[in-house]
Design a protein around this motif. Structure first.
Motif, PDB file in Angstrom:
ATOM      1  N   ASN A 127       0.815  -1.226   0.000  1.00 58.77           N
ATOM      2  CA  ASN A 127       0.000   0.000   0.000  1.00 58.77           C
ATOM      3  C   ASN A 127       0.845   1.271   0.000  1.00 58.77           C
ATOM      4  OD1 ASN A 127      -2.589  -1.190  -0.098  1.00 58.77           O
ATOM      5  ND2 ASN A 127      -2.506  -1.600   2.115  1.00 58.77           N
ATOM      6  N   ASN A 128       2.124   1.130  -0.319  1.00 52.61           N
ATOM      7  CA  ASN A 128       2.997   2.298  -0.399  1.00 52.61           C
ATOM      8  C   ASN A 128       2.996   2.857  -1.825  1.00 52.61           C
ATOM      9  OD1 ASN A 128       3.822   2.103   2.293  1.00 52.61           O
ATOM     10  ND2 ASN A 128       5.518   0.717   1.779  1.00 52.61           N
ATOM     11  N   VAL A 129       3.065   4.181  -1.925  1.00 51.39           N
ATOM     12  CA  VAL A 129       3.208   4.831  -3.222  1.00 51.39           C
ATOM     13  C   VAL A 129       4.684   4.807  -3.606  1.00 51.39           C
ATOM     14  CG1 VAL A 129       2.949   6.979  -4.515  1.00 51.39           C
ATOM     15  CG2 VAL A 129       1.214   6.319  -2.841  1.00 51.39           C
ATOM     16  N   ILE A 130       4.991   4.252  -4.781  1.00 52.47           N
ATOM     17  CA  ILE A 130       6.386   4.081  -5.190  1.00 52.47           C
ATOM     18  C   ILE A 130       6.626   4.751  -6.550  1.00 52.47           C
ATOM     19  CG2 ILE A 130       6.728   1.958  -3.881  1.00 52.47           C
ATOM     20  CD1 ILE A 130       6.179   0.364  -6.414  1.00 52.47           C
ATOM     21  N   ASN A 131       7.861   5.093  -6.776  1.00 47.22           N
ATOM     22  CA  ASN A 131       8.259   5.696  -8.056  1.00 47.22           C
ATOM     23  C   ASN A 131       8.783   4.617  -8.994  1.00 47.22           C
ATOM     24  OD1 ASN A 131       7.744   8.400  -7.215  1.00 47.22           O
ATOM     25  ND2 ASN A 131       9.665   8.380  -6.064  1.00 47.22           N
ATOM     26  N   ARG A 132       8.291   4.613 -10.203  1.00 45.29           N
ATOM     27  CA  ARG A 132       8.724   3.653 -11.195  1.00 45.29           C
ATOM     28  C   ARG A 132       8.856   4.344 -12.552  1.00 45.29           C
ATOM     29  NH1 ARG A 132      10.066   1.390  -7.382  1.00 45.29           N
ATOM     30  NH2 ARG A 132       9.635  -0.748  -6.694  1.00 45.29           N
ATOM     31  N   THR A 133       9.496   3.662 -13.513  1.00 46.98           N
ATOM     32  CA  THR A 133       9.671   4.205 -14.859  1.00 46.98           C
ATOM     33  C   THR A 133       9.083   3.251 -15.881  1.00 46.98           C
ATOM     34  OG1 THR A 133      11.684   5.401 -14.240  1.00 46.98           O
ATOM     35  CG2 THR A 133      11.332   4.994 -16.587  1.00 46.98           C
ATOM     36  N   ILE A 134       8.280   3.797 -16.781  1.00 46.95           N
ATOM     37  CA  ILE A 134       7.659   3.017 -17.845  1.00 46.95           C
ATOM     38  C   ILE A 134       8.460   3.181 -19.132  1.00 46.95           C
ATOM     39  CG2 ILE A 134       5.653   2.958 -19.397  1.00 46.95           C
ATOM     40  CD1 ILE A 134       3.902   3.589 -17.041  1.00 46.95           C
ATOM     41  N   ASP A 135       8.617   2.108 -19.878  1.00 48.58           N
ATOM     42  CA  ASP A 135       9.165   2.168 -21.228  1.00 48.58           C
ATOM     43  C   ASP A 135       7.983   2.337 -22.173  1.00 48.58           C
ATOM     44  OD1 ASP A 135      10.265   1.866 -23.713  1.00 48.58           O
ATOM     45  OD2 ASP A 135      11.239  -0.054 -23.306  1.00 48.58           O
ATOM     46  N   LEU A 136       7.786   3.548 -22.681  1.00 48.07           N
ATOM     47  CA  LEU A 136       6.604   3.844 -23.482  1.00 48.07           C
ATOM     48  C   LEU A 136       6.551   3.066 -24.793  1.00 48.07           C
ATOM     49  CD1 LEU A 136       6.349   7.707 -22.937  1.00 48.07           C
ATOM     50  CD2 LEU A 136       4.898   5.927 -21.938  1.00 48.07           C
ATOM     51  N   THR A 137       7.684   2.562 -25.247  1.00 49.21           N
ATOM     52  CA  THR A 137       7.676   1.774 -26.486  1.00 49.21           C
ATOM     53  C   THR A 137       6.990   0.425 -26.274  1.00 49.21           C
ATOM     54  OG1 THR A 137       9.854   0.797 -26.047  1.00 49.21           O
ATOM     55  CG2 THR A 137       9.802   2.859 -27.291  1.00 49.21           C
ATOM     56  N   LYS A 138       6.789   0.038 -25.014  1.00 47.76           N
ATOM     57  CA  LYS A 138       6.138  -1.240 -24.711  1.00 47.76           C
ATOM     58  C   LYS A 138       4.630  -1.099 -24.482  1.00 47.76           C
ATOM     59  CE  LYS A 138      10.293  -3.390 -22.749  1.00 47.76           C
ATOM     60  NZ  LYS A 138      10.887  -4.041 -21.568  1.00 47.76           N
ATOM     61  N   VAL A 139       4.142   0.136 -24.505  1.00 49.24           N
ATOM     62  CA  VAL A 139       2.707   0.358 -24.354  1.00 49.24           C
ATOM     63  C   VAL A 139       1.987  -0.190 -25.587  1.00 49.24           C
ATOM     64  CG1 VAL A 139       0.894   2.108 -24.197  1.00 49.24           C
ATOM     65  CG2 VAL A 139       2.988   2.369 -22.867  1.00 49.24           C
TER      66      VAL A 139
END
Length: 260
Positions: A127-139
């Protein structure tokens, strides 16, 4: 002595030369083909987007004026103005389905800032808010299998055998009161009922001939079959496992350092 008409013609020639110069400069900017989530099927035959792709140019420093224009931001038209600027084809932005607008913005973001997109998500295990990074080419895009006719419209059969033809290219919403959210959506979506296509005829159908049960089935059918970008991603959790969650998709996608 030159005539007034001569001077006028010369002015036109100068303006024409300037326009050609600008077009020549624009043509030197790299471009990219964007595959549309709608596959172009929702546009009428002969429409420039019926092919399912649209060509856009890379953004330049000039486009920052659009992204930071306060009046555009206040009127919520900044993305419309940007798309008008970067698309190679002459298109009416109001005719674009929202999913195709998002695809253009997504590609423009990748071309301009790269594919890494920082987001915040909630880890369901802690239930913690965490920072992550998305690779938009995989959307990815949602599969769009709905049949459409030459007008780019799909059909829905009601319980009384009435046939509705509808479009995913929504008409502008003239009702801004939020008092008729459902009927306003239906009026924007439905193009024809049993061969009748005027707004008055469709409005009469909604008021007097469209049962609530059919209305809800229709809304569900439109929603479940709509072309879309899948805004879910698999993230690594704090415990090393993975979970799937939705992510934010808004103006910050194109201007990540701006506090919108």
């Amino acid at each position: 002595m030159a005539k007034v008409t001569d001077r006028y013609d010369n002015k036109n020639l100068i303006n024409l030369a300037k326009e050609k110069y600008v077009e020549k400069k624009k043509s030197s900017i790299p471009t990219e083909l964007v595959q549309l989530p709608s596959q172009g099927k929702i546009y009428p035959k002969g429409h420039v987007l019926r092919s399912g792709v649209i060509e856009i140019r890379h953004m330049t420093a000039y486009d920052e004026d659009i992204l930071t224009n306060l009046s555009y931001i206040r009127e919520a038209i900044v993305l419309d103005k940007l798309i008008e600027s970067i698309t190679i084809e002459d298109i009416n932005v109001s005719e674009l389905a929202s999913c195709d607008v998002e695809a253009i913005i997504l590609t423009s973001r990748i071309l301009s800032y790269g594919s890494d997109y920082p987001v915040t998500v909630t880890d369901p295990n802690t239930n913690n808010v965490i920072n992550r990074t998305i690779d938009l080419t995989k959307v990815q895009y949602k599969d769009f299998d709905l049949a459409t006719d030459e007008n780019g419209e799909s059909s829905f059969n009601c319980s009384d055998n009435s046939v509705i033809k509808f479009s995913y290219c929504l008409k502008p919403d003239k009702d801004t009161s939020n008092e008729r959210l459902i009927s306003s959506f239906l009026l924007r979506t439905i193009r024809e009922v049993d061969g009748k296509r005027t707004s008055e005829e469709i409005d009469e159908f909604l008021k007097y001939k469209f049962p609530l049960a059919d209305s809800r089935k229709f809304q569900k059918y439109v929603s479940e079959n709509a072309p879309a970008i899948l805004k879910e991603y698999e993230f690594e959790g704090e415990d090393g496992g993975t979970f799937t969650a939705g992510f934010q998709f808004g103006p910050e996608l194109l201007w990540p350092e701006t506090n919108w």
